[in-house]
Design a protein around this motif. Structure first.
Motif, PDB file in Angstrom:
ATOM      1  N   VAL A   1       0.842  -1.200   0.000  1.00  0.00           N
ATOM      2  CA  VAL A   1       0.000   0.000   0.000  1.00  0.00           C
ATOM      3  C   VAL A   1       0.879   1.253   0.000  1.00  0.00           C
ATOM      4  O   VAL A   1       0.586   2.230  -0.694  1.00  0.00           O
ATOM      5  CB  VAL A   1      -0.962  -0.007   1.199  1.00  0.00           C
ATOM      6  N   ALA A   2       1.964   1.220   0.758  1.00  0.00           N
ATOM      7  CA  ALA A   2       2.868   2.369   0.793  1.00  0.00           C
ATOM      8  C   ALA A   2       3.470   2.649  -0.579  1.00  0.00           C
ATOM      9  O   ALA A   2       3.621   3.811  -0.978  1.00  0.00           O
ATOM     10  CB  ALA A   2       3.976   2.127   1.827  1.00  0.00           C
ATOM     11  N   ARG A   3       3.795   1.600  -1.326  1.00  0.00           N
ATOM     12  CA  ARG A   3       4.322   1.800  -2.679  1.00  0.00           C
ATOM     13  C   ARG A   3       3.279   2.463  -3.571  1.00  0.00           C
ATOM     14  O   ARG A   3       3.592   3.341  -4.382  1.00  0.00           O
ATOM     15  CB  ARG A   3       4.768   0.455  -3.271  1.00  0.00           C
ATOM     16  N   MET A   4       2.034   2.053  -3.416  1.00  0.00           N
ATOM     17  CA  MET A   4       0.960   2.663  -4.199  1.00  0.00           C
ATOM     18  C   MET A   4       0.791   4.122  -3.817  1.00  0.00           C
ATOM     19  O   MET A   4       0.599   4.991  -4.676  1.00  0.00           O
ATOM     20  CB  MET A   4      -0.335   1.879  -3.953  1.00  0.00           C
ATOM     21  N   MET A   5       0.853   4.422  -2.535  1.00  0.00           N
ATOM     22  CA  MET A   5       0.709   5.805  -2.082  1.00  0.00           C
ATOM     23  C   MET A   5       1.830   6.682  -2.622  1.00  0.00           C
ATOM     24  O   MET A   5       1.609   7.857  -2.971  1.00  0.00           O
ATOM     25  CB  MET A   5       0.679   5.861  -0.552  1.00  0.00           C
ATOM     26  N   GLU A   6       3.040   6.136  -2.732  1.00  0.00           N
ATOM     27  CA  GLU A   6       4.158   6.911  -3.275  1.00  0.00           C
ATOM     28  C   GLU A   6       3.904   7.286  -4.729  1.00  0.00           C
ATOM     29  O   GLU A   6       4.189   8.412  -5.155  1.00  0.00           O
ATOM     30  CB  GLU A   6       5.451   6.099  -3.146  1.00  0.00           C
ATOM     31  N   ILE A   7       3.366   6.356  -5.501  1.00  0.00           N
ATOM     32  CA  ILE A   7       3.062   6.648  -6.905  1.00  0.00           C
ATOM     33  C   ILE A   7       2.001   7.738  -6.996  1.00  0.00           C
ATOM     34  O   ILE A   7       2.128   8.706  -7.769  1.00  0.00           O
ATOM     35  CB  ILE A   7       2.597   5.372  -7.625  1.00  0.00           C
ATOM     36  N   ALA A   8       0.932   7.594  -6.196  1.00  0.00           N
ATOM     37  CA  ALA A   8      -0.152   8.582  -6.227  1.00  0.00           C
ATOM     38  C   ALA A   8       0.349   9.945  -5.764  1.00  0.00           C
ATOM     39  O   ALA A   8      -0.009  10.984  -6.351  1.00  0.00           O
ATOM     40  CB  ALA A   8      -1.307   8.118  -5.354  1.00  0.00           C
ATOM     41  N   ALA A   9       1.179   9.964  -4.727  1.00  0.00           N
ATOM     42  CA  ALA A   9       1.695  11.231  -4.204  1.00  0.00           C
ATOM     43  C   ALA A   9       2.519  11.952  -5.268  1.00  0.00           C
ATOM     44  O   ALA A   9       2.417  13.178  -5.430  1.00  0.00           O
ATOM     45  CB  ALA A   9       2.541  10.975  -2.958  1.00  0.00           C
ATOM     46  N   ARG A  10       3.317  11.210  -6.007  1.00  0.00           N
ATOM     47  CA  ARG A  10       4.127  11.843  -7.049  1.00  0.00           C
ATOM     48  C   ARG A  10       3.247  12.406  -8.163  1.00  0.00           C
ATOM     49  O   ARG A  10       3.471  13.525  -8.641  1.00  0.00           O
ATOM     50  CB  ARG A  10       5.127  10.831  -7.624  1.00  0.00           C
ATOM     51  N   ASP A  11       2.234  11.651  -8.571  1.00  0.00           N
ATOM     52  CA  ASP A  11       1.327  12.147  -9.612  1.00  0.00           C
ATOM     53  C   ASP A  11       0.642  13.439  -9.171  1.00  0.00           C
ATOM     54  O   ASP A  11       0.510  14.392  -9.949  1.00  0.00           O
ATOM     55  CB  ASP A  11       0.267  11.086  -9.931  1.00  0.00           C
ATOM     56  N   LEU A  12       0.210  13.480  -7.933  1.00  0.00           N
ATOM     57  CA  LEU A  12      -0.475  14.662  -7.408  1.00  0.00           C
ATOM     58  C   LEU A  12       0.488  15.835  -7.249  1.00  0.00           C
ATOM     59  O   LEU A  12       0.135  16.991  -7.502  1.00  0.00           O
ATOM     60  CB  LEU A  12      -1.156  14.324  -6.087  1.00  0.00           C
TER      61      LEU A  12
ATOM     62  N   ILE B   1       1.754  17.949  -0.812  1.00  0.00           N
ATOM     63  CA  ILE B   1       1.573  16.554  -0.430  1.00  0.00           C
ATOM     64  C   ILE B   1       1.960  16.339   1.027  1.00  0.00           C
ATOM     65  O   ILE B   1       3.012  16.798   1.483  1.00  0.00           O
ATOM     66  CB  ILE B   1       2.422  15.621  -1.314  1.00  0.00           C
ATOM     67  N   GLU B   2       1.107  15.621   1.736  1.00  0.00           N
ATOM     68  CA  GLU B   2       1.415  15.175   3.093  1.00  0.00           C
ATOM     69  C   GLU B   2       1.179  13.671   3.166  1.00  0.00           C
ATOM     70  O   GLU B   2       0.102  13.198   2.804  1.00  0.00           O
ATOM     71  CB  GLU B   2       0.528  15.872   4.113  1.00  0.00           C
ATOM     72  N   THR B   3       2.189  12.939   3.612  1.00  0.00           N
ATOM     73  CA  THR B   3       2.028  11.506   3.846  1.00  0.00           C
ATOM     74  C   THR B   3       1.768  11.294   5.325  1.00  0.00           C
ATOM     75  O   THR B   3       2.560  11.718   6.178  1.00  0.00           O
ATOM     76  CB  THR B   3       3.280  10.727   3.404  1.00  0.00           C
ATOM     77  N   ILE B   4       0.661  10.652   5.624  1.00  0.00           N
ATOM     78  CA  ILE B   4       0.237  10.441   7.006  1.00  0.00           C
ATOM     79  C   ILE B   4       0.575   9.000   7.373  1.00  0.00           C
ATOM     80  O   ILE B   4       0.078   8.063   6.742  1.00  0.00           O
ATOM     81  CB  ILE B   4      -1.271  10.709   7.152  1.00  0.00           C
ATOM     82  N   PRO B   5       1.426   8.798   8.372  1.00  0.00           N
ATOM     83  CA  PRO B   5       1.861   7.429   8.696  1.00  0.00           C
ATOM     84  C   PRO B   5       0.679   6.520   9.022  1.00  0.00           C
ATOM     85  O   PRO B   5      -0.326   6.950   9.600  1.00  0.00           O
ATOM     86  CB  PRO B   5       2.769   7.632   9.915  1.00  0.00           C
ATOM     87  N   GLY B   6       0.837   5.252   8.641  1.00  0.00           N
ATOM     88  CA  GLY B   6      -0.174   4.274   8.991  1.00  0.00           C
ATOM     89  C   GLY B   6      -0.075   3.867  10.444  1.00  0.00           C
ATOM     90  O   GLY B   6       0.903   4.162  11.136  1.00  0.00           O
ATOM     91  N   ARG B   7      -1.099   3.196  10.915  1.00  0.00           N
ATOM     92  CA  ARG B   7      -1.094   2.664  12.276  1.00  0.00           C
ATOM     93  C   ARG B   7      -1.886   1.364  12.291  1.00  0.00           C
ATOM     94  O   ARG B   7      -2.519   1.002  11.305  1.00  0.00           O
ATOM     95  CB  ARG B   7      -1.673   3.670  13.281  1.00  0.00           C
ATOM     96  N   MET B   8      -1.816   0.651  13.401  1.00  0.00           N
ATOM     97  CA  MET B   8      -2.531  -0.619  13.562  1.00  0.00           C
ATOM     98  C   MET B   8      -2.103  -1.650  12.523  1.00  0.00           C
ATOM     99  O   MET B   8      -2.852  -2.567  12.184  1.00  0.00           O
ATOM    100  CB  MET B   8      -4.059  -0.396  13.511  1.00  0.00           C
ATOM    101  N   GLY B   9      -0.906  -1.477  11.964  1.00  0.00           N
ATOM    102  CA  GLY B   9      -0.399  -2.420  10.979  1.00  0.00           C
ATOM    103  C   GLY B   9      -0.813  -2.135   9.555  1.00  0.00           C
ATOM    104  O   GLY B   9      -0.465  -2.899   8.644  1.00  0.00           O
ATOM    105  N   TYR B  10      -1.544  -1.037   9.324  1.00  0.00           N
ATOM    106  CA  TYR B  10      -1.989  -0.693   7.977  1.00  0.00           C
ATOM    107  C   TYR B  10      -1.049   0.338   7.357  1.00  0.00           C
ATOM    108  O   TYR B  10      -0.225   0.941   8.030  1.00  0.00           O
ATOM    109  CB  TYR B  10      -3.423  -0.166   8.010  1.00  0.00           C
TER     110      TYR B  10
END
Length: 377
Positions: A35-46, A53-62
């Motif tokens: 999921v993090a790899r997907m978020m990196e691609i989306a963040a770059r496109d945006l 861009i702000e990346t918000i860390p996951g929690r609870m293992g997500y």
């Protein structure tokens, strides 16, 4: 809506390469790194579109989430939140039986319909407005989350906090089968069950044991028999045992109930939590999991739908409004009373299966609808 929106140069074929990159980055909910790899691609496109861009860390293992904020002449006014998830139900490796491919009017791939396609056309709508120099009516924020497919246990607080700062929420989840949009969703509750039996050697001392698997099977049959027109009960996950020559000590299951009315779901919760074992020599524990509140259509939401319908008719098609089963993060924002329009994404079918696909000819009109909404709501 101004005429230039109708003239924006949307092109379905031009949308496919970027969408393919998203779809081929497999991102199942339970694989936080994927999921993090997907978020990196989306963040770059945006970011390439000029968003902060702000990346918000996951929690609870997500996995993490991404928030993208676009410049606006009035940045302090309550804005439009475009909200979608980038996690899918398909495990890494699904690209082998379900590869990206275009067959006539169908575009196949894991998550292409639910809901990477919808997210992509929403971003394309913003991109086309920016290129044309057409201002959105309000500041636009895109929030991409990581755990919607399991009920958003780690992101509900983020979703609600972000939505509270906005005037309108647009959710590009898949369109209804007739192309309609969603103005309400049913309530959903999940449950975690554990049966505990007594172990024994299944060959030499079978009668000494009490099988947790057998107990859970009895419970599954009883639970699913509770389904009525008002509320559904289903068991979708079950795990039990470790060795075939051992009577199973533990068996775990996950159950889901859905209702059109909150009071019916509340009654279902009481029913599930009151389940008891079928015998004195086994144990049963039922814990309540993630809950999505009922989102009932209201006047402001229907007014938003009316706006969307007028835009669609100007473009050349019509959209119905429906309350729908199958929860989304729109449940949360709609239940908060924030005008929310869901089901704005692509048309297609086969979500969560190896036949998942979107309809190619839905990309342009649905993207144009989103662009129109961003200009006027």
């Amino acid at each position: 809506m101004d005429q230039p929106v109708l003239d924006l140069p949307f092109d379905a074929e031009a949308m496919l390469p970027g969408l393919r990159t998203w779809v081929e980055c497999e991102s199942p909910t339970f694989d936080a790194a994927a999921v993090a790899r997907m978020m990196e691609i989306a963040a770059r496109d945006l970011a390439l579109m000029g968003a902060r861009i702000e990346t918000i860390p996951g929690r609870m293992g997500y996995g993490p989430c991404v928030r993208a904020t676009f410049p606006h002449p009035n940045p302090s006014m309550p804005g439009v939140l475009v909200m979608g998830h980038l996690d899918t139900v398909h495990p890494v490796g699904t690209l082998e039986p379900l590869p990206w491919r275009v067959e006539g009017n169908r575009v196949y791939g894991p998550g292409v319909y639910d809901m990477k396609g919808g997210n992509w056309i929403a971003i394309e709508a913003i991109r086309q407005l920016i290129r044309a120099g057409i201002a959105t009516s309000r500041p636009v924020t895109v929030l991409l989350t990581s755990d919607e497919e399991v009920g958003s246990p780690s992101t509900r607080d983020l979703i609600e906090a972000e939505a509270a700062r906005h005037a309108v929420v647009l959710v590009p989840e898949p369109a209804r089968p007739d192309g309609g949009v969603v103005t309400g969703r049913y309530a959903i509750a999940r449950f975690n069950l554990r049966a505990t039996g007594r172990p024994s050697h299944a060959g030499a001392r079978l009668a000494d044991g009490r099988s947790a698997i057998r107990e859970m099977c009895r419970q599954v049959v009883a639970i699913e028999a509770l389904t009525t027109d008002a509320v559904t009960y289903s068991v979708g996950v079950i795990h039990g045992g470790q060795w075939v020559n051992c009577v199973a000590t533990h068996c775990d299951a996950e159950s889901l109930s859905m209702a059109k009315r909150q009071e019916d779901l509340d009654a279902a919760v009481e029913t599930m939590l009151s389940l008891r074992p079928t015998g004195n020599d086994v144990q049963l524990e039922v814990r309540r999991g993630v809950t999505r509140p009922v989102w009932e259509p209201d006047a402001r939401g229907m007014e938003l739908y009316g706006t969307a319908r007028r835009i669609a008719q100007t473009i050349g098609f019509d959209i119905s409004s429906q309350s729908a089963g199958g929860g989304s993060d729109g449940n949360f924002t709609g239940a908060m009373g924030i005008p929310t329009l869901d089901g704005l994404g692509v048309q297609g079918a086969g979500g969560h299966t190896l036949e998942e696909h979107l309809l190619l000819d839905s990309l342009v009109p649905r993207a144009r609808l989103l662009a129109g909404l961003l200009q006027v709501v």
